[in-house]
Motif scaffolding. Structure first.
Motif, PDB file in Angstrom:
ATOM      1  N   ALA A   1       0.850  -1.192   0.000  1.00 20.79           N
ATOM      2  CA  ALA A   1       0.000   0.000   0.000  1.00 20.79           C
ATOM      3  C   ALA A   1       0.883   1.239   0.000  1.00 20.79           C
ATOM      4  N   THR A   2       0.448   2.239  -0.759  1.00 18.90           N
ATOM      5  CA  THR A   2       1.136   3.537  -0.758  1.00 18.90           C
ATOM      6  C   THR A   2       0.205   4.566  -0.133  1.00 18.90           C
ATOM      7  N   VAL A   3       0.800   5.703   0.262  1.00 14.78           N
ATOM      8  CA  VAL A   3      -0.015   6.777   0.839  1.00 14.78           C
ATOM      9  C   VAL A   3       0.487   8.107   0.286  1.00 14.78           C
ATOM     10  N   SER A   4      -0.461   8.997  -0.079  1.00 20.06           N
ATOM     11  CA  SER A   4      -0.103  10.301  -0.654  1.00 20.06           C
ATOM     12  C   SER A   4       0.118  11.314   0.460  1.00 20.06           C
ATOM     13  N   ALA A   5       0.567  12.502   0.064  1.00 21.47           N
ATOM     14  CA  ALA A   5       0.817  13.573   1.032  1.00 21.47           C
ATOM     15  C   ALA A   5      -0.465  14.043   1.697  1.00 21.47           C
ATOM     16  N   SER A   6      -1.616  13.717   1.098  1.00 17.56           N
ATOM     17  CA  SER A   6      -2.892  14.133   1.699  1.00 17.56           C
ATOM     18  C   SER A   6      -3.543  13.003   2.488  1.00 17.56           C
ATOM     19  N   GLY A   7      -2.824  11.847   2.654  1.00 20.93           N
ATOM     20  CA  GLY A   7      -3.369  10.747   3.451  1.00 20.93           C
ATOM     21  C   GLY A   7      -4.194   9.766   2.651  1.00 20.93           C
ATOM     22  N   GLU A   8      -4.145   9.854   1.309  1.00 19.42           N
ATOM     23  CA  GLU A   8      -4.908   8.910   0.495  1.00 19.42           C
ATOM     24  C   GLU A   8      -4.090   7.619   0.358  1.00 19.42           C
ATOM     25  N   VAL A   9      -4.721   6.493   0.785  1.00 23.91           N
ATOM     26  CA  VAL A   9      -4.064   5.180   0.764  1.00 23.91           C
ATOM     27  C   VAL A   9      -4.510   4.430  -0.494  1.00 23.91           C
TER      28      VAL A   9
ATOM     29  N   PRO B   1      -1.852  -7.700  -2.526  1.00 20.94           N
ATOM     30  CA  PRO B   1      -2.253  -8.346  -1.276  1.00 20.94           C
ATOM     31  C   PRO B   1      -1.111  -8.340  -0.256  1.00 20.94           C
ATOM     32  N   GLY B   2      -1.488  -8.123   1.035  1.00 19.25           N
ATOM     33  CA  GLY B   2      -0.508  -8.128   2.120  1.00 19.25           C
ATOM     34  C   GLY B   2      -0.922  -7.154   3.197  1.00 19.25           C
ATOM     35  N   LYS B   3       0.053  -6.805   4.113  1.00 22.74           N
ATOM     36  CA  LYS B   3      -0.216  -5.879   5.202  1.00 22.74           C
ATOM     37  C   LYS B   3       0.834  -4.778   5.177  1.00 22.74           C
ATOM     38  N   SER B   4       0.400  -3.554   5.569  1.00 23.20           N
ATOM     39  CA  SER B   4       1.319  -2.428   5.646  1.00 23.20           C
ATOM     40  C   SER B   4       0.803  -1.453   6.698  1.00 23.20           C
ATOM     41  N   ALA B   5       1.730  -0.842   7.447  1.00 28.26           N
ATOM     42  CA  ALA B   5       1.339   0.143   8.463  1.00 28.26           C
ATOM     43  C   ALA B   5       1.505   1.539   7.854  1.00 28.26           C
ATOM     44  N   ILE B   6       0.428   2.318   7.856  1.00 25.04           N
ATOM     45  CA  ILE B   6       0.463   3.707   7.386  1.00 25.04           C
ATOM     46  C   ILE B   6       0.666   4.587   8.617  1.00 25.04           C
ATOM     47  N   THR B   7       1.743   5.389   8.622  1.00 23.78           N
ATOM     48  CA  THR B   7       2.072   6.231   9.773  1.00 23.78           C
ATOM     49  C   THR B   7       1.977   7.697   9.383  1.00 23.78           C
TER      50      THR B   7
ATOM     51  N   LYS C   1       5.121  13.950  16.435  1.00 24.05           N
ATOM     52  CA  LYS C   1       4.090  13.096  17.026  1.00 24.05           C
ATOM     53  C   LYS C   1       3.585  12.162  15.934  1.00 24.05           C
ATOM     54  N   THR C   2       3.239  10.866  16.323  1.00 33.94           N
ATOM     55  CA  THR C   2       2.832   9.888  15.307  1.00 33.94           C
ATOM     56  C   THR C   2       1.555   9.166  15.691  1.00 33.94           C
ATOM     57  N   ALA C   3       0.929   8.582  14.649  1.00 31.93           N
ATOM     58  CA  ALA C   3      -0.221   7.696  14.819  1.00 31.93           C
ATOM     59  C   ALA C   3      -0.193   6.730  13.642  1.00 31.93           C
ATOM     60  N   LYS C   4      -0.740   5.493  13.837  1.00 31.36           N
ATOM     61  CA  LYS C   4      -0.669   4.464  12.807  1.00 31.36           C
ATOM     62  C   LYS C   4      -2.029   3.878  12.506  1.00 31.36           C
ATOM     63  N   CYS C   5      -2.105   3.371  11.236  1.00 28.54           N
ATOM     64  CA  CYS C   5      -3.284   2.619  10.806  1.00 28.54           C
ATOM     65  C   CYS C   5      -2.770   1.357  10.122  1.00 28.54           C
TER      66      CYS C   5
END
Length: 647
Positions: A417-425, A430-436, A444-448
């Protein structure tokens, strides 16, 4: 014999005449003449005209005389003409016998009696200005021919005289009135004394009955004394309140101070008065400039500062000012000059005077207030997507008024999975990825946690790059497959030839085995979609060489291409490994069949898989639907290919 007859007649006539004689014979008047036919005399004089009656022996010589204008001249029975008055008259003589007439033109001239003297009925005259008197002139002698006179005054500012001798007293003083005869310039004088007339003052008025001035100003009042010819027009001026307004002897009013005053004018003769009510207003001292105690100011958003305006001159009457901001989103300003910093940026605070619109500016710079980031959170802590899908994560930075809310996004596995500068994933595979999400301020951080599942994309169609193909025995070719959509999950395909002895296929690669025709079919594993290509295998070189019309620059009338037009034709060599050489070209009329000259073709070698083109010029006769026939060689053999113009 003739002489004898004449003698006899004469004697007979004498005898007859003698026999009738009764007395003397009467002689008739035939005419009359005068001794003068034009006479010029002066009135009072006499002249005698003499008439001669013709013939001399006329029996009756009596005549009568008449005048055509007896007011000019008369005539007596004896022809004596008397001049009566200036003018002209015709004197006519008429015979009694036969009424024969003749005339004499008589001109009577005026008798001149020269002037000897002139006198006036008065030798001195005393008048009051404005009065009139008439002098009478006596010209002698009484019968003087020209009694015309002229009048003059030695001083017309004192007295004037008319053509009839009427003297008008103009102003106090002395003047000699002289009369002069036209004939002889005889003169005499009357000494005229003009006394001043006393005209009492009847009233006085002012050009203004009210006057509004500003303290320090001046204005002049004009007094009008009536009647216009009043003898004494002297006046005096007074003010009812000299603390408010003063007045000079010439009527000039000076505004002294705020208030009201009556300016009175009084005539010296008769004490007639008139008044003007004067209102004196306070003097306005205009504003000349305004300045601020600061020309620049630096604030942090939310801060306040007060600017002070100085209006000059110090005694300016109206020191009121207005305040404005060039950008109220950055800074505002109150009516008292208090500046409030609203948001980062620059704004010009301008003060403007009510009087004169004088201005001054202060450049205000507002800096941002820094509120540090304390935390960041995401609206989702986990997310499940199918590859190709998209979803947007929303980050919340606290506190709400944090100065720097900028964040950055990262994926622990961009193959999943990729994520843009505006938070679009975007789910990639197929697989798993942590978006931070990470705050720029404070990190400060948070994850999905994102889980991506495989997407099944069915095949909707398949096509080949060629629908037909010409090959020579022993040669190979390749067909290319395009499956739609391009991201179809299962792109497996199978190939088949309708006759492998003619054309064999292996994973899209074709091999021509023998002459003939075979259909190559490709089929998708998913959905059984098919596409075909008709393959012809031939050793005939002419099937691999083509000619075609390829445009030009033409003039066409009624289907005929006119002389000078240029037509382009091309030859294509589709042979897989051999070149051809185009030798000649011939243009043929497509309607009449007429053929043109055979022309050598320059640069006629065409490599395998290439083409060449030539431009042909239409001759003087023009041409219909031209055909160009090319002769070319290949492997030492000669072939023909042709193409026809089409519009």
């Amino acid at each position: 014999m003739k002489k004898a007859k004449l003698l006899i007649l004469t004697i007979l006539a004498a005898t007859v005449w003698g026999g009738c004689d009764k007395g003397p014979q009467s002689i008739s008047v035939l005419g009359v003449k005068l001794d003068s036919y034009q006479v010029s005399i002066t009135e009072g004089d006499k002249a005698t005209l003499t008439a001669t009656v013709l013939p001399e022996n006329a029996s009756n010589k009596n005549v009568s005389w008449t005048s055509s204008d007896e007011k000019v001249a008369t005539v007596s029975a004896s022809g004596e003409v008397t001049a009566v008055a200036p003018g002209k008259s015709a004197i006519t003589v008429t015979t009694e016998d036969g009424a024969k007439t003749t005339k004499c033109e008589v001109t009577v001239n005026k008798r001149i009696y020269p002037v000897e003297s002139v006198s006036l009925d008065k030798t001195s005259l005393e008048l009051t200005e404005g009065d009139k008197a008439t002098l009478t002139a006596t010209v002698l002698p009484e019968n003087a021919s020209n009694k015309n006179v002229s009048w003059t005054s030695s001083d017309e500012k004192v007295a004037t005289v008319s053509a009839s001798g009427e003297v008008t007293a103009v102003a106090p003083g002395k003047s000699a009135i002289t009369v002069t005869t036209e004939d002889g310039a005889k003169t005499t004088k009357c000494e005229v004394t003009v006394n001043k007339r006393i005209y009492p003052v009847e009233s006085v008025s002012l050009d203004k009955t009210s006057l509004e001035l500003t303290e320090g100003d001046k204005a002049t009042l004009t007094a009008t004394v009536l009647p216009e010819n009043a003898s004494n027009k002297n006046v005096s001026w007074t003010s009812s309140n000299e603390k408010v307004a003063t007045v000079t002897a010439a009527g000039e009013v000076t505004a002294v101070a705020l208030g009201k005053a009556a300016i009175t004018v009084t005539t010296e003769d008769g004490a007639k008065t008139a008044k003007c009510e004067v209102t004196v207003n306070k003097r306005i001292y205009p504003v000349e400039s305004v300045s601020l105690d600061k020309t620049s100011l630096e604030l942090t958003e939310g801060d306040k500062a007060t600017l002070t305006a100085t209006v000059l001159p110090e005694n300016a009457s109206n020191k009121n000012v207005a305040w404005s901001s060039s950008d109220e989103k950055v800074a505002t300003v109150s009516a008292s000059g208090e500046v409030t910093a609203v948001a980062p940026g620059k704004a010009a605070i301008t003060v403007t005077t009510e009087d004169g619109a004088k201005t001054a500016k202060c450049e205000v710079t507002v800096n941002k207030k820094i509120y540090p980031v304390e935390s960041v959170s995401l609206d989702k802590t986990s997310l499940e997507l199918t590859e190709g899908d998209k979803a947007t994560l929303t980050a919340t930075v606290l506190p709400e008024n944090a100065s720097n809310k900028n964040v950055s996004w990262t994926s622990s596995d961009e193959k999943v999975a990729t994520v843009s500068a505006s938070g679009e994933v975007t789910a990639v595979a197929p697989g798993k990825s942590a978006i931070t999400v990470t705050t720029e301020d404070g990190a400060k951080t948070a994850k999905c946690e994102v889980t991506v599942k495989a997407r099944i994309i069915p095949v909707t169609g398949i096509r080949l790059n060629k629908k037909s193909l010409l090959m020579m025995p022993g040669y190979k070719a390749e067909l290319t497959v395009t499956i739609t959509p391009s991201n179809a999950t299962n792109k497996n395909i199978t190939w088949n030839s309708s006759d492998a002895s003619i054309v064999a296929v292996n994973n899209g690669e074709l091999e021509a085995n023998a002459e003939g025709t075979a259909t190559i079919t490709v089929t998708t594993e998913d959905g059984g979609k098919t596409a075909t290509c008709e393959v012809t295998v031939s050793s005939d070189i002419t099937k691999f060489v083509e000619a075609s019309y390829s445009g030009g620059s033409m003039s066409i009338i009624n289907g005929k291409i006119l002389s000078g037009s240029r037509i382009n034709f091309s030859v294509y060599n589709n042979l897989p490994d051999r070149e051809i050489t185009v030798k000649t070209a011939q243009m043929i009329d497509g309607v009449t069949g007429a053929k043109g000259s055979v022309m050598s073709v320059p640069n006629g070698i065409i490599k395998a898989g290439n083409s060449a083109g030539w431009s042909f010029t239409v001759g003087v006769s023009g041409i219909y639907s031209p055909i160009v026939e090319f002769v070319y060689t290949c492997d030492g053999k000669e072939y023909v290919v042709s193409a026809q113009y089409n519009d």
